[in-house]
Design a protein around this motif. Structure first.
Motif, mmCIF file in Angstrom:
data_model
loop_
_atom_site.group_PDB
_atom_site.id
_atom_site.type_symbol
_atom_site.label_atom_id
_atom_site.label_comp_id
_atom_site.label_asym_id
_atom_site.label_seq_id
_atom_site.Cartn_x
_atom_site.Cartn_y
_atom_site.Cartn_z
ATOM 1 N N UNK A 1 0.829 -1.210 0.000
ATOM 2 C CA UNK A 1 0.000 0.000 0.000
ATOM 3 C C UNK A 1 0.861 1.257 0.000
ATOM 4 N N UNK A 2 1.957 1.247 0.767
ATOM 5 C CA UNK A 2 2.841 2.418 0.804
ATOM 6 C C UNK A 2 3.493 2.639 -0.559
ATOM 7 N N UNK A 3 3.952 1.560 -1.183
ATOM 8 C CA UNK A 3 4.566 1.701 -2.508
ATOM 9 C C UNK A 3 3.563 2.172 -3.547
ATOM 10 N N UNK A 4 2.352 1.655 -3.484
ATOM 11 C CA UNK A 4 1.328 2.077 -4.452
ATOM 12 C C UNK A 4 0.932 3.532 -4.218
ATOM 13 N N UNK A 5 0.824 3.938 -2.959
ATOM 14 C CA UNK A 5 0.425 5.305 -2.653
ATOM 15 C C UNK A 5 1.459 6.305 -3.161
ATOM 16 N N UNK B 1 9.880 -4.549 8.316
ATOM 17 C CA UNK B 1 9.612 -4.851 6.909
ATOM 18 C C UNK B 1 9.083 -3.608 6.183
ATOM 19 N N UNK B 2 8.207 -2.871 6.842
ATOM 20 C CA UNK B 2 7.718 -1.641 6.212
ATOM 21 C C UNK B 2 8.862 -0.663 5.998
ATOM 22 N N UNK B 3 9.733 -0.515 6.988
ATOM 23 C CA UNK B 3 10.826 0.449 6.879
ATOM 24 C C UNK B 3 11.813 0.067 5.783
ATOM 25 N N UNK C 1 9.230 1.591 1.974
ATOM 26 C CA UNK C 1 9.673 2.960 1.709
ATOM 27 C C UNK C 1 11.038 2.930 1.026
ATOM 28 N N UNK C 2 11.079 2.601 -0.264
ATOM 29 C CA UNK C 2 12.390 2.539 -0.931
ATOM 30 C C UNK C 2 12.992 3.939 -1.060
ATOM 31 N N UNK C 3 13.899 4.285 -0.167
ATOM 32 C CA UNK C 3 14.527 5.612 -0.162
ATOM 33 C C UNK C 3 15.355 5.808 -1.431
ATOM 34 N N UNK C 4 15.295 6.996 -1.980
ATOM 35 C CA UNK C 4 16.048 7.313 -3.183
ATOM 36 C C UNK C 4 15.318 6.945 -4.465
ATOM 37 N N UNK D 1 2.605 6.939 10.866
ATOM 38 C CA UNK D 1 2.903 7.743 12.061
ATOM 39 C C UNK D 1 4.381 8.137 12.106
ATOM 40 N N UNK D 2 4.632 9.372 12.447
ATOM 41 C CA UNK D 2 6.010 9.876 12.458
ATOM 42 C C UNK D 2 6.836 9.285 13.598
ATOM 43 N N UNK D 3 6.191 8.793 14.646
ATOM 44 C CA UNK D 3 6.922 8.255 15.777
ATOM 45 C C UNK D 3 7.405 6.829 15.540
ATOM 46 N N UNK D 4 6.938 6.202 14.445
ATOM 47 C CA UNK D 4 7.424 4.866 14.102
ATOM 48 C C UNK D 4 8.542 4.989 13.064
ATOM 49 N N UNK D 5 9.532 4.127 13.131
ATOM 50 C CA UNK D 5 10.634 4.216 12.144
ATOM 51 C C UNK D 5 10.147 3.891 10.750
ATOM 52 N N UNK D 6 10.789 4.500 9.794
ATOM 53 C CA UNK D 6 10.458 4.232 8.390
ATOM 54 C C UNK D 6 11.710 4.297 7.561
#
Length: 161
Positions: free
Chosen positions: A67-71, A129-131, A135-138, A156-161
């Motif tokens: 879902x994060x990648x699609x969004x 796994x989500x982090x 969230x493929x950085x770059x 949420x910003x308080x969770x690592x990503x």
């Protein structure tokens, strides 16, 4: 007849064993499984529940990353979707085995500790796994809805990503 024309004395009846009262709140005698079966059932139920919970957590981790990648439209082309699908095939049974192993090790301390340990380990796996995969950085996202780190605004910003 015996002397004095009295009937012979009969021996007194044997004493009855004392009546043992079951503990308060227990089912009446004859109801419920025998105590040895109850312990085995609890162990199997815990093992099955932890394995199923691990499988569900593995699928939810995959779904969250997808879902994060699609969004963000980052890594959502055919190759990225295939990669996530292939990882899901390994992630779901892997999380089930991990949860089962954690349950088997931690339940010896206390069943509540076992459940807490399984939940904690699975939560760490989902966030990790989500982090790492969601969230493929770059990677340049094309949707314009996410920043350069490809973290969706709903995370949420308080969770690592």
């Amino acid at each position: 007849m015996t002397r004095n024309d009295l009937p012979p004395e009969t021996p007194p009846p044997p004493p009855h064993p004392p009546q043992v009262q079951p503990p308060a709140g227990s089912p009446p005698p004859g109801f419920g499984p025998p105590p040895t079966m109850a312990g085995k059932r609890v162990r199997w139920q815990g093992a099955v529940a932890s394995a199923l919970g691990g499988a569900v957590a593995g699928y939810l981790a995959h779904d969250l990353a997808a879902n994060a990648r699609a969004y963000c439209d980052a890594g959502w082309e055919a190759g990225g979707r295939f990669e996530l699908f292939f990882e899901m095939v390994l992630l779901v049974p892997g999380c089930a085995v991990l949860a089962l192993l954690v349950w088997l090790l931690a339940r010896r301390v206390n069943p509540v500790v076992g459940v807490a340990a399984v939940v904690l380990v699975l939560a760490v796996v989902v966030v990790w796994y989500f982090a790492t995969q969601g969230t493929p950085a770059g990677y340049r996202g094309d949707s314009g809805l996410c920043g350069p780190d490809n973290v969706p605004p709903w995370w949420p910003s308080w969770l690592p990503s």
